[in-house]
Structures are given as C-alpha cells and as structure tokens.
Design a protein around this motif. Structure first.
Motif, short mmCIF file in Angstrom:
data_model
loop_
_atom_site.label_atom_id
_atom_site.label_comp_id
_atom_site.label_asym_id
_atom_site.label_seq_id
_atom_site.Cartn_x
_atom_site.Cartn_y
_atom_site.Cartn_z
N LEU A 164 0.71 -1.18 0.09
CA LEU A 164 -0.03 -0.07 -0.07
C LEU A 164 0.80 1.38 0.11
CD1 LEU A 164 -2.68 -1.12 2.69
CD2 LEU A 164 -2.73 -1.31 0.19
N ILE A 219 12.42 -4.48 5.42
CA ILE A 219 12.23 -5.69 6.31
C ILE A 219 11.12 -6.47 5.86
CG2 ILE A 219 10.68 -4.80 8.20
CD1 ILE A 219 12.39 -6.19 10.30
N ASP A 252 15.60 3.07 6.56
CA ASP A 252 16.10 3.12 7.87
C ASP A 252 14.89 2.51 8.81
OD1 ASP A 252 17.50 2.94 10.31
OD2 ASP A 252 18.44 4.88 9.88
N ILE A 262 12.26 2.42 11.69
CA ILE A 262 11.66 3.20 12.60
C ILE A 262 11.47 2.75 14.12
CG2 ILE A 262 10.31 4.34 10.69
CD1 ILE A 262 7.81 2.90 12.22
N GLU A 286 4.34 -1.49 9.49
CA GLU A 286 4.41 -2.72 10.60
C GLU A 286 4.44 -3.97 10.03
OE1 GLU A 286 0.94 -1.61 13.35
OE2 GLU A 286 2.31 -0.04 14.23
N ASN A 315 8.09 -4.80 17.01
CA ASN A 315 8.22 -3.90 15.83
C ASN A 315 7.03 -2.97 15.71
OD1 ASN A 315 9.53 -3.40 13.05
ND2 ASN A 315 7.35 -3.79 12.29
N LEU A 341 -2.63 3.17 10.07
CA LEU A 341 -3.37 2.06 9.65
C LEU A 341 -3.60 1.02 10.70
CD1 LEU A 341 -4.45 1.47 6.95
CD2 LEU A 341 -2.92 3.41 7.04
N GLY A 342 -4.74 0.84 11.02
CA GLY A 342 -5.20 -0.30 11.98
C GLY A 342 -6.01 -1.48 10.98
N THR A 343 -6.63 -2.26 11.81
CA THR A 343 -7.46 -3.22 11.09
C THR A 343 -8.83 -3.37 11.62
OG1 THR A 343 -7.33 -5.55 10.91
CG2 THR A 343 -5.52 -4.51 12.00
N TYR A 349 -0.84 -10.40 15.98
CA TYR A 349 -0.91 -9.37 14.90
C TYR A 349 -1.94 -8.32 15.32
CZ TYR A 349 -2.43 -6.59 10.87
OH TYR A 349 -2.83 -5.71 10.16
N LYS A 355 -2.18 -4.17 16.88
CA LYS A 355 -2.94 -2.96 16.54
C LYS A 355 -3.69 -2.31 17.51
CE LYS A 355 -1.66 -3.15 11.92
NZ LYS A 355 -0.99 -2.11 11.22
N GLN A 376 -8.70 -0.70 8.94
CA GLN A 376 -8.89 -1.26 7.26
C GLN A 376 -9.35 -2.68 7.22
OE1 GLN A 376 -6.62 0.24 3.33
NE2 GLN A 376 -5.26 -1.27 4.65
N VAL A 423 -9.82 -6.02 4.41
CA VAL A 423 -8.93 -6.89 3.73
C VAL A 423 -8.78 -5.99 2.36
CG1 VAL A 423 -8.40 -9.29 2.88
CG2 VAL A 423 -9.75 -8.83 4.95
N VAL A 424 -7.56 -5.82 2.01
CA VAL A 424 -7.37 -5.18 0.64
C VAL A 424 -6.96 -6.25 -0.50
CG1 VAL A 424 -6.29 -3.37 -0.67
CG2 VAL A 424 -6.43 -3.28 1.98
N SER A 469 4.24 -4.86 -4.69
CA SER A 469 4.44 -5.89 -4.30
C SER A 469 3.02 -6.80 -3.89
CB SER A 469 5.31 -5.98 -2.79
OG SER A 469 4.62 -5.67 -1.96
N THR A 506 -3.42 -11.77 0.86
CA THR A 506 -4.84 -11.76 1.46
C THR A 506 -5.57 -12.66 0.72
OG1 THR A 506 -5.00 -9.66 0.15
CG2 THR A 506 -4.57 -9.24 2.54
N1 LIG Z 1 -3.12 -5.14 2.98
C1 LIG Z 1 -4.02 -5.33 3.89
O1 LIG Z 1 -4.90 -5.80 3.38
C2 LIG Z 1 -3.99 -4.61 5.00
C3 LIG Z 1 -5.43 -4.81 5.81
C4 LIG Z 1 -5.48 -4.11 6.82
C5 LIG Z 1 -4.51 -3.39 7.47
N2 LIG Z 1 -3.34 -3.28 6.87
C6 LIG Z 1 -2.24 -2.52 7.39
O2 LIG Z 1 -1.86 -1.59 6.56
C7 LIG Z 1 -0.29 -1.23 6.56
C8 LIG Z 1 0.26 -1.61 5.30
O3 LIG Z 1 -0.13 -2.84 4.89
P1 LIG Z 1 0.53 -3.71 3.31
O4 LIG Z 1 -0.18 -4.58 2.91
O5 LIG Z 1 1.26 -2.45 2.60
O6 LIG Z 1 2.04 -4.11 4.11
P2 LIG Z 1 3.62 -4.32 3.64
O7 LIG Z 1 4.26 -5.24 4.53
O8 LIG Z 1 3.49 -4.52 2.22
O9 LIG Z 1 3.98 -2.78 3.94
C9 LIG Z 1 4.61 -2.39 5.14
C10 LIG Z 1 6.05 -1.83 4.84
O10 LIG Z 1 6.45 -1.51 6.39
C11 LIG Z 1 7.91 -1.70 6.15
N3 LIG Z 1 8.21 -1.76 7.62
C12 LIG Z 1 7.80 -2.57 8.56
N4 LIG Z 1 8.37 -2.39 9.90
C13 LIG Z 1 9.13 -1.53 9.60
C14 LIG Z 1 10.01 -0.81 10.54
N5 LIG Z 1 10.23 -1.08 11.82
N6 LIG Z 1 10.81 0.32 9.97
C15 LIG Z 1 10.64 0.61 8.63
N7 LIG Z 1 9.90 0.12 7.88
C16 LIG Z 1 9.04 -1.12 8.21
C17 LIG Z 1 7.98 -3.07 5.70
O11 LIG Z 1 9.26 -3.10 4.97
C18 LIG Z 1 6.95 -2.80 4.59
O12 LIG Z 1 7.52 -2.44 3.18
C19 LIG Z 1 0.23 -2.36 7.70
O13 LIG Z 1 0.23 -1.67 8.87
C20 LIG Z 1 -1.01 -3.38 7.68
O14 LIG Z 1 -1.09 -3.99 9.19
C21 LIG Z 1 -3.26 -3.83 5.59
#
Ligand SMILES: NC(=O)c1ccc[n+]([C@@H]2O[C@H](COP(=O)([O-])OP(=O)(O)OC[C@H]3O[C@@H](n4cnc5c(N)ncnc54)[C@H](O)[C@@H]3O)[C@@H](O)[C@H]2O)c1
Length: 391
Positions: free
Chosen positions: A12, A34, A73, A75, A99, A119, A143-145, A182, A186, A209, A211-212, A229, A238
């Motif tokens: 996202l 990561i 880097d 966070i 996260e 983390n 972003l929560g869920t 997990y 949140k 949020q 499920v995407v 990705s 998902t």
């Molecule tokens: N994709 C979904 O369906 C969905 C649904 C509900 C909530 N979310 C939330 O939305 C957010 C984004 O989801 P996503 O699907 O893009 O996940 P994702 O894993 O593709 O993206 C998260 C990015 O955060 C980075 N990251 C994680 N910990 C880190 C840290 N300590 N320091 C720096 N970078 C860090 C990762 O490298 C990754 O690129 C997440 O918080 C996820 O929990 C996603």
C-alpha cells in the motif's frame, strides 16, 4: 502538503506515495525493507519481482518529473530516526503503514509473535514521541485493522461506543476481541494513540482497514518499473489475491472451514481514496478519530464462488476445497460493522465486480510461470504455529 509515508516500500505504501506525488504534494517515503527479508525467511515472493524503492522513485522522477524522497532505515530499531526526519521535514501529514502486517506470521512461533509486537508497538510509540517533540501540529494517519474488533455478536461501531452501565453513561473505545497476536499489536497501538491524543493533544486518524485486494492503481500505468508487491501466499497474501492466483494455475481455491467467516473488504484503489480523504479532512488537535475503512462485506465462500464464476470465462475449471480451518475463529457469526465516516467525507467505492476479478485473474495468468507452490496451502495453525517441514 508535506507528507511522510512510513512503510513506503509496501503493497500500500508505494501506491500511496505515487498517488500523493502526482497530485502535487511533497512526499518522503521511509522503509527498512524488512518485509522483503520476512518474505525470504518464510520462502515466499510477490507474484512478479518488485523493483527496489529507490529504483521505483528514480523511474517515477524520470517519467513524471516529480520527486519522491526515500529514506531507508528502521523506525523501531532506530528511535532517533523519526525525530530527525520530523524535525527537518516538518510534515503536515504522517501516514503510518510500517508494521508487520500478517496474522499468520505473528502466530508462527514465539519469536515471530514477539518480533511482531515489538516491531509494531515500539515503532508506533517512536512515531508518537517524535511527533510530540518535533511536529505536534501534524496529522497522523495510522493503519489499524478491522481484525482488532473480532466478530462480536453486536454491531461494530467506528472505534467508539456509548455505554450505559448501572444508570451512568460514558463514551469509551469500542471493546476489542482481536483475531491474532498481530491484530493485538494494532489494539495496543490504538490504545497508545488515544492516550497520545488525550495527553499530548496529538491529532490522529486510526483507519481500521478491512482486507485489501487488487493488483494495481492508475499511477502504475502498467509499467513494471512502478509495480507494487502483490503477495498471494499463506503468510502475506490476502484471501482474494490468493484465490485468483490459485485459479490462474488450476489449483483448487483453499477455503478455510465452511467459509462462512465474514469480513469487510476494499479495493487497493479505495485505500488510496480513503487515505487521501483523511488527509484532506484532518482530525483536530486532541482528537482520536476512527474510521472503519472498507466498502463491502463478504464471506470467504462468497469470494471463492465469485472467482470460480469469473474463471469460467477463461476456460479454467476451478474447484473449491474446504480445508480444516488453521485459524481459531467462528465460521458462522453475526457481522455488521458501521462504515459511514469515509463515505460522508466523499468516498466513492469501486465495488468488487466480475470485471475487477477478471482483471486480477488476467494479471495472474500473465505471470503464471513465476507462481510458486510454497504457500498455496496454509502452513501456520493458531494452535501449533508453523509447520517447519513446509518452510
Ligand atoms: N494489506 C491489507 O489487506 C491490510 C489490511 C488492513 C491493515 N493493513 C495495514 O496496512 C499497513 C500496510 O500494509 P501492506 O499490506 O502495505 O503491508 P506491507 O508489508 O506490504 O508494507 C509495510 C511496509 O512497512 C515496512 N516496515 C515494517 N516495519 C518497519 C519498521 N520497523 N521500520 C521501517 N519500515 C518498516 C515493511 O518493510 C513494508 O515495506 C500495515 O500496517 C498493515 O497492517 C493492511
């Protein structure tokens, strides 16, 4: 606006960076990469190779003339990082995606569970303290869920609930019955953020949020150098994303249990709309605002049947397999979640039509050769963790 996107390399995060950049906002994307490491550790990869964040940002600049700054880097591990970025950059909006995003990952074993909670919770605390000290006027979009709520036998409100108890009333955070460790990370984030709003006057929007699903957004423009990705595996994919990939290679769709589990869903394009609406209509100083961010509710079996139906157009003989449910969850339950906040701000949802599924299926068929069998079947059970023989 000056916008800082934490987790800018993610599924996202990268589309969000392009979306705001194209609309003339200044964007800095922060990511430790990561997730790429976690994926390697569990033996999975996105459907197609995802270029490095720096290369995508360079390609975006060449194509549009717009700059997305990149900081690589961590966070969580580097608590000084965000102090420096927020002090120098003075963001108007911080969008926090950074996260560990997977429920099965958090249930693999003790180490993964602790890593997930550390983390996520510590990273979020680092965001809060860096805001307090360097840019207290900024608006945090976190972003929560929807999985924080679980599946209560009453309507799910948007974050808050009015409670009457023994003749007295109060407005409280909605009680949570999270689905995994997990999701519990949140819940802790939400509680910490609400505290930060009360005590330090922070302005926060918590997006619970759903499920995407989806492969692409308009800014990607079918350009492989700008793709995001797309995971389809048991740990990071998902459910709908996994079903279309399973259909593309003629594998059965793996429905866990009866498939009556109902959740909120949204298209990746709607994630971008929602985040933009939240940014354009910020929470007030001291306000902990919660939106339930999804557009439609489906059961797992509904989704499998939709994919099965569309796959007929491609002469795919898709079957549905009911597997023993690896998760501990109700398979038949009441589910009614309020989600009026974002539509009131102007959200115009992209519904899950046959055409949307057909487009996803075509993308999966095109990349068919690179689909791995690892992760097409679930390897993590809530009771016993990761089946190491299948890593
Ligand atoms: N994709 C979904 O369906 C969905 C649904 C509900 C909530 N979310 C939330 O939305 C957010 C984004 O989801 P996503 O699907 O893009 O996940 P994702 O894993 O593709 O993206 C998260 C990015 O955060 C980075 N990251 C994680 N910990 C880190 C840290 N300590 N320091 C720096 N970078 C860090 C990762 O490298 C990754 O690129 C997440 O918080 C996820 O929990 C996603």
């Amino acid at each position: 606006m000056r916008i800082c996107i934490l987790g800018g390399d993610g599924y996202l995060g990268w589309p969000t960076a392009m979306h705001f950049s194209l609309r003339g906002h200044e964007v800095v994307a922060v990511d430790s990469m990561i997730k790429r490491h976690w994926a390697t550790m569990v033996g999975v990869a996105p459907l197609e190779p995802t270029p490095f964040l720096q290369d995508r940002a360079a390609h975006w600049y060449k194509k549009t003339g717009k700059l997305i700054d990149v900081v690589v880097d961590d966070i969580t591990a580097n608590p000084g990082l965000l102090h420096q970025i927020f002090r120098d950059y003075q963001p108007d909006v911080i969008i926090h995606y950074a996260e560990q995003p997977s429920a099965p990952y958090s249930m693999m074993n003790q180490e993964a569970a602790i890593h997930t909670q550390q983390n996520n919770i510590i990273g979020n605390l680092n965001v809060m303290f860096a805001m307090r000290d360097n840019c207290p006027q900024a608006h945090l979009i976190k972003l929560g869920t929807m999985g924080e709520y679980g599946t209560p036998n009453i309507d799910i409100e948007e974050g808050w609930i009015e409670i009457e108890h023994k003749g007295r009333k109060d407005r409280m955070l909605y009680p949570k019955k999270a689905h995994s460790l997990y999701h519990l990370s949140k819940v802790a984030d939400s509680n910490n953020l609400e505290f930060g709003c009360r005590i330090w006057n922070l302005a926060v929007t918590d997006l619970n949020q759903g499920v995407v699903y989806g492969t692409d957004t308009p800014e990607m423009d079918n350009d492989p150098e700008l793709r995001t990705s797309f995971h389809y595996d048991d740990i990071f994919g998902t459910v709908l994303n996994r079903f279309v990939v399973q259909a593309a290679i003629g594998n059965p769709l793996t429905v866990y249990g009866t498939g009556g589990q109902t959740r909120g869903y949204l298209n990746i394009r709607d994630t971008l709309q929602c985040v933009e609406l939240a940014a354009l209509h910020p929470a007030k100083a001291g306000e902990f605002r919660v939106f339930n961010q999804f557009t439609e509710q489906f059961s797992i079996l509904d989704l499998a049947q939709k994919v099965q139906k569309v796959s007929l157009q491609y002469h795919l003989d898709t079957t549905i397999n009911h597997l023993p449910n690896p998760r501990e969850e109700m398979e038949q339950h009441y589910y009614h979640a309020i989600h009026t906040g974002l539509p009131e701000l102007g959200l115009r949802p992209c519904p899950l039509t046959d055409d949307v599924i057909a487009h996803m299926l075509e993308c999966a068929i095109r990349a068919k050769e690179s689909i791995r069998s690892v992760g097409l079947l679930p390897r993590v059970t809530w009771k016993h963790g990761m089946d190491e023989r299948r890593v």
